[in-house]
Write a protein that holds these residues in place. Structure first.
Motif, PDB file in Angstrom:
ATOM      1  N   ASP A 334       2.901   4.831  -7.650  1.00  0.00           N
ATOM      2  CA  ASP A 334       1.583   4.936  -6.657  1.00  0.00           C
ATOM      3  C   ASP A 334       1.646   6.388  -6.288  1.00  0.00           C
ATOM      4  OD1 ASP A 334       1.267   2.262  -7.207  1.00  0.00           O
ATOM      5  OD2 ASP A 334       1.558   1.604  -5.109  1.00  0.00           O
ATOM      6  N   TRP A 335       2.743   7.104  -6.012  1.00  0.00           N
ATOM      7  CA  TRP A 335       2.664   8.420  -5.376  1.00  0.00           C
ATOM      8  C   TRP A 335       2.106   9.487  -6.676  1.00  0.00           C
ATOM      9  CZ3 TRP A 335       5.254  13.156  -6.843  1.00  0.00           C
ATOM     10  CH2 TRP A 335       5.314  14.066  -5.712  1.00  0.00           C
ATOM     11  N   CYS A 339      -1.425  11.644  -6.237  1.00  0.00           N
ATOM     12  CA  CYS A 339      -1.497  13.091  -6.483  1.00  0.00           C
ATOM     13  C   CYS A 339      -2.439  13.487  -7.424  1.00  0.00           C
ATOM     14  CB  CYS A 339      -0.104  13.503  -7.364  1.00  0.00           C
ATOM     15  SG  CYS A 339       1.171  13.530  -6.087  1.00  0.00           S
ATOM     16  N   PHE A 340      -3.124  12.540  -8.425  1.00  0.00           N
ATOM     17  CA  PHE A 340      -4.247  12.674  -9.165  1.00  0.00           C
ATOM     18  C   PHE A 340      -5.309  13.167  -8.359  1.00  0.00           C
ATOM     19  CE2 PHE A 340      -2.574   9.634 -12.615  1.00  0.00           C
ATOM     20  CZ  PHE A 340      -1.508  10.563 -12.850  1.00  0.00           C
ATOM     21  N   PHE A 341      -5.628  12.737  -7.074  1.00  0.00           N
ATOM     22  CA  PHE A 341      -6.847  13.032  -6.032  1.00  0.00           C
ATOM     23  C   PHE A 341      -7.104  14.431  -5.819  1.00  0.00           C
ATOM     24  CE2 PHE A 341      -6.219   8.187  -5.495  1.00  0.00           C
ATOM     25  CZ  PHE A 341      -7.276   7.912  -5.976  1.00  0.00           C
ATOM     26  N   VAL A 342      -5.871  15.173  -5.893  1.00  0.00           N
ATOM     27  CA  VAL A 342      -5.880  16.489  -5.411  1.00  0.00           C
ATOM     28  C   VAL A 342      -6.008  17.610  -6.752  1.00  0.00           C
ATOM     29  CG1 VAL A 342      -4.306  16.056  -3.505  1.00  0.00           C
ATOM     30  CG2 VAL A 342      -3.428  16.974  -5.627  1.00  0.00           C
ATOM     31  N   GLY A 343      -6.156  16.938  -7.916  1.00  0.00           N
ATOM     32  CA  GLY A 343      -6.450  17.618  -9.168  1.00  0.00           C
ATOM     33  C   GLY A 343      -5.267  17.349 -10.235  1.00  0.00           C
ATOM     34  N   ASN A 344      -6.254  17.413 -11.597  1.00  0.00           N
ATOM     35  CA  ASN A 344      -5.258  17.350 -12.746  1.00  0.00           C
ATOM     36  C   ASN A 344      -6.064  17.935 -13.689  1.00  0.00           C
ATOM     37  OD1 ASN A 344      -7.188  14.884 -13.879  1.00  0.00           O
ATOM     38  ND2 ASN A 344      -6.574  14.168 -11.761  1.00  0.00           N
ATOM     39  N   ILE A 360      -1.789  15.701   0.089  1.00  0.00           N
ATOM     40  CA  ILE A 360      -0.733  14.686  -0.370  1.00  0.00           C
ATOM     41  C   ILE A 360       0.090  13.975   0.749  1.00  0.00           C
ATOM     42  CG2 ILE A 360       1.386  14.306  -1.818  1.00  0.00           C
ATOM     43  CD1 ILE A 360       0.551  16.486  -3.713  1.00  0.00           C
ATOM     44  N   ASP A 361       0.407  14.823   1.781  1.00  0.00           N
ATOM     45  CA  ASP A 361       0.902  14.013   2.963  1.00  0.00           C
ATOM     46  C   ASP A 361      -0.237  13.199   3.780  1.00  0.00           C
ATOM     47  OD1 ASP A 361       3.507  15.473   2.593  1.00  0.00           O
ATOM     48  OD2 ASP A 361       2.748  17.040   3.732  1.00  0.00           O
ATOM     49  N   ARG A 362      -1.514  13.458   3.733  1.00  0.00           N
ATOM     50  CA  ARG A 362      -2.331  12.665   4.219  1.00  0.00           C
ATOM     51  C   ARG A 362      -2.605  11.425   3.352  1.00  0.00           C
ATOM     52  NH1 ARG A 362      -7.006  13.626   7.205  1.00  0.00           N
ATOM     53  NH2 ARG A 362      -6.696  15.843   7.194  1.00  0.00           N
TER      54      ARG A 362
END
Length: 788
Positions: A334-335, A339-344, A360-362
């Protein structure tokens, strides 16, 4: 992963994951160079089983380095690549397998990013040549000194793409290199070498992951195999975690911020081309023959220990009082997904999520808050539960307005601090009405006599009411009231999330899918997404190499293509001329530098492209037809390898002809000194990965029998990772912050586990060798299958 700041954030938040590599250097006696014996124990006091090389991360810096003079010709480039691999092999010293993977034809989702990069590289190359010519004239007119211009043409890095002659030559050179090392280097003698060159479809790192997945699914796989993967991309960290192998390490060059680069005009350090004065470097003595060369410091390497990162994540993600059993391995997946949401490399990041702002912390905080509502995990074995993902997105969406306002406030404060510092340095005073020089974005207005470039106007203004309407109108040219269009964008993004996760855990689900927009939707737009995705189209196939070149190259790089294919890029009457614009806009999209912006290139229509190519396919020469074909991995073993006799018997049994290996196939290696499987290039026998049914699912679990490494984190390490924003002290290199770590924390003992205990005495004395294991007995070679 397309997040330049991800590794920097990760290494600062979890600093103990990094240790510096110890590298044994070759010695010289009486003018004779004594090479390092890589068969001896690893000086890093850890024995690796397999080394994987993501080769494109090696090819680029060796062919067009940024911090030293470029190689003079292709031969020097090849030698630089060989020397780089030698250094890595010396540091890691794999005992079982070396897997070298070069990027082949990529999925269409990746080709869009490749297209953007190559168009940018071509444009920047032309601009650099123009700037150099202009500055050269100015410097010479002022009486300055510049080194004489050579006749060497500018190296077009776009040639590092499947299907070009350069990549074909590289594959041939690597075959020679492998054969030479298997013959002459004792450290290579008993390892199996795989070469997956550019003719094999797939990105290098994903070919490696596919190899690992398929080996893990074999009944004879060793669950305590220690993997080491070389590469600089941040997505390798995610991919390594996704394997769930307990012993996984990444090796990469140490990142050094603000690394000086030589002037592109005079080759000296200390200034950029626009500031070049044409001053000849003074000789350091009578015999200084290299007065015009750039001093080069050797790059150092670091290990990223994913086993330690797993320790950090276990403490970060563990949750009590759940309505379902806590499973750490599922929470890691899940982590990775969040992380995909902040860029890939396949999707633009959501507007409200910036890694530099703690996105990511959010996301982790929201994940832990709403997990009781989700009733379970977001993912399983690479498949997404969209109903649960929607709860996460809606929680982010609630905070979007505040996120945008805080971002603006932070920018204003940062700019004001910069102005204050600049004024103090110049000896001036800051007046009370200095804010009058700021616009409504808090940016200092450009003075009339200023030579600096004005900042582009931000028409979206996310911090003001009506930001969603302005965003869709500016970025998509549609009204925000067009709910159907917004739903279409969200649906494509949801498909993308499912595609990316499947790509990481199961392989390429569709070679033709891609995200058809330049921008992402907002988190608050993710509504009713459960039914937006079912599955991908089955049976899609990758492009052929020359077809991919047509999809990613600008017209300026058309010289790598056959003449009639090239004409499709430049002929005004071409049916696809619109795919190859001479110029294109770059939307900074809130960023500071052009390389961070969005290249607004038209998307390639696959049907139109194939229709245009149908007319020019008959023009291909036999050599071009060969380069346009798809290949398979090739396996090499030396004469002393246990597999040698087995494979030779297998080959002769299939061919029904026990003939000697022709000397011309040995590429200069004497056939009586070693047996290298170079005949794979003359006969149609290739390595083929284990095959599984179409519905087979690779399990994202720790395999039975795996021994989890001992914990290495101390309480102080965890406290350091949870501090506020990291602030480097003056003169302190953040990437050196772990230099004090006890290297014994990275010591692997016989059982395959880490330990902080002192090493055995004979290990310290340098005469300890890992127990020899017959990893590939002949009765357990089912995974070596061959095809004609």
């Amino acid at each position: 992963m397309g997040v330049p700041a991800f590794f920097r954030w990760l290494s600062r938040k979890y600093p103990s994951i990094i240790v510096h590599c110890l590298e044994e250097k070759a010695k010289e006696y009486n003018g004779i160079k004594i090479p390092v014996d890589t068969s001896k124990p690893n000086p890093n006091e850890v024995e690796f089983d397999i080394l994987y090389l993501d080769m494109n991360g090696i090819i680029h810096p060796c062919t067009h380095p940024e911090d030293k003079p470029a190689p003079k010709n292709e031969d020097e480039m090849m030698v630089a690549i060989f020397e780089y691999i030698d250094r890595l092999f010396n540091i890691v010293r794999p005992r079982r397998v070396l897997y070298m993977a070069i990027d082949g034809v990529a999925p269409r989702a990746k080709m869009n990013q490749q297209r953007s990069r190559r168009f940018r590289a071509s444009k920047e190359g032309v601009e650099l040549v123009e700037e150099k010519n202009k500055m050269r004239e100015e410097v010479i007119q002022r009486g300055g000194y510049l080194p004489p211009e050579g006749i060497k043409e500018r190296f077009d890095s776009n040639c590092i793409t499947p299907g070009t002659e350069f990549m074909d030559n590289l594959a041939k050179c690597l075959r020679y290199y492998i054969a030479d090392r298997l013959t002459n280097d004792p450290g290579w003698r008993n390892i199996t070498v795989f070469l997956s060159d550019a003719s094999v479809p797939g990105e290098g790192e994903h070919k490696i992951m596919d190899f690992i997945r398929r080996q893990r699914a074999q009944p004879n796989h060793d669950p305590n195999t220690h993997h080491c993967l070389c590469g600089a991309d941040a997505d390798l960290i995610m991919l390594g975690l996704a394997t769930h192998e307990p012993n996984f390490t990444i090796i990469r060059e140490e990142f050094k911020p603000n690394k000086p680069r030589p002037c592109a005009l005079c080759g000296q350090m200390g200034h950029e081309i626009k500031d070049c004065q044409g001053l000849a470097r003074e000789k350091q003595g009578e015999h200084d023959e290299f007065a015009d060369t750039v001093p080069v410091s050797e790059q150092e390497f670091i290990f990223i220990r994913l086993s330690v990162l797993r320790e950090y994540l276990e403490r970060e993600l563990t949750m009590a009082s759940l309505p379902f059993p806590f499973n750490f391995e599922r929470s890691v997946d899940d982590w990775v997904f969040m992380c995909f949401f902040v860029g890939n490399d396949f999707l633009p990041h959501l507007p409200s999520l910036e890694i530099r702002e703690g996105a990511i912390d959010r996301l982790v905080g929201i994940y832990k808050d709403v997990v009781h509502k989700t009733g379970g995990y977001l993912t399983e074995n690479g498949f997404v539960n969209l109903e649960r993902v929607e709860l996460i997105m809606q929680a982010v969406g609630v905070a979007e307005d505040n996120i945008f306002k805080k971002r603006k406030d932070d920018d204003v404060r940062a700019h004001n601090r910069c102005c204050l510092l600049s004024t103090r340095r110049s000896g001036g005073l800051v007046t009370s009405d200095s804010s009058n020089d700021m616009d409504n974005r808090g940016v200092k207005r450009k003075a009339e006599n200023s030579d600096s470039e004005p900042e582009p106007e931000d028409n979206v203004r996310l911090w003001e009411e009506g930001w969603k309407q302005r965003y869709y109108k500016t970025k998509f040219d549609v009204d925000a009231t067009d709910d159907e269009f917004r739903k279409k964008v969200v649906q494509s993004y949801v498909e993308g999330l499912c595609w990316v996760l499947r790509y990481y855990y199961q392989g390429c689900a569709s070679w033709k899918w891609y995200f058809p927009f330049h921008y992402a939707p907002f988190a608050s737009d993710f509504k009713d997404i459960k039914g937006m995705f079912s599955d991908f189209e089955k049976g899609t196939k990758p492009f052929k190499p020359l077809e991919q070149l047509m999809g990613v190259f600008p017209a300026a790089s058309g010289n790598f293509l056959p003449p009639t294919w090239r004409a499709l890029m430049t002929d005004p009457e071409s049916s696809i001329i619109d795919f190859y614009p001479d110029d294109f806009a770059i939307d900074l999209n809130g960023k500071k530098y052009a390389w961070q912006g969005v290249a607004l290139l038209p998307f390639v229509d696959e049907r139109r492209l194939r229709a245009a190519l149908a007319d020019v396919y008959p023009d291909l020469s036999p050599e071009e037809v060969r380069r346009n074909s798809l290949g398979s991995d090739v396996v090499f073993v030396g004469k002393s390898h246990p597999l040698c006799d087995f494979i030779r018997e297998l080959y002769f049994a299939e061919s029904h002809e026990a003939t000697e290996i022709p000397a011309e196939l040995c590429h200069g290696i004497q056939g009586d000194s070693t047996f290298i499987f170079l005949f794979f290039y003359a006969f149609p026998i290739q390595f083929k990965d284990p095959q599984y049914d179409g519905g087979f699912v690779f399990k994202a679990v720790v395999l039975p029998g795996a021994k989890i490494p001992n914990k290495v984190l101390k309480p102080g390490d965890w406290e350091q990772s949870n501090r506020g924003p990291w602030r480097p002290q003056l003169g302190f290199n953040p990437n050196r912050q772990q230099a004090h770590l006890d290297q014994s924390a990275f010591r692997k003992l016989k059982g395959g586990q880490y330990s902080n205990a002192p090493p055995p005495r004979n290990y310290q004395q340098g005469n300890y060798y890992p127990p020899q294991r017959d990893h590939y007995p002949q009765n357990q070679c089912e995974f070596y299958t061959f095809q004609e």
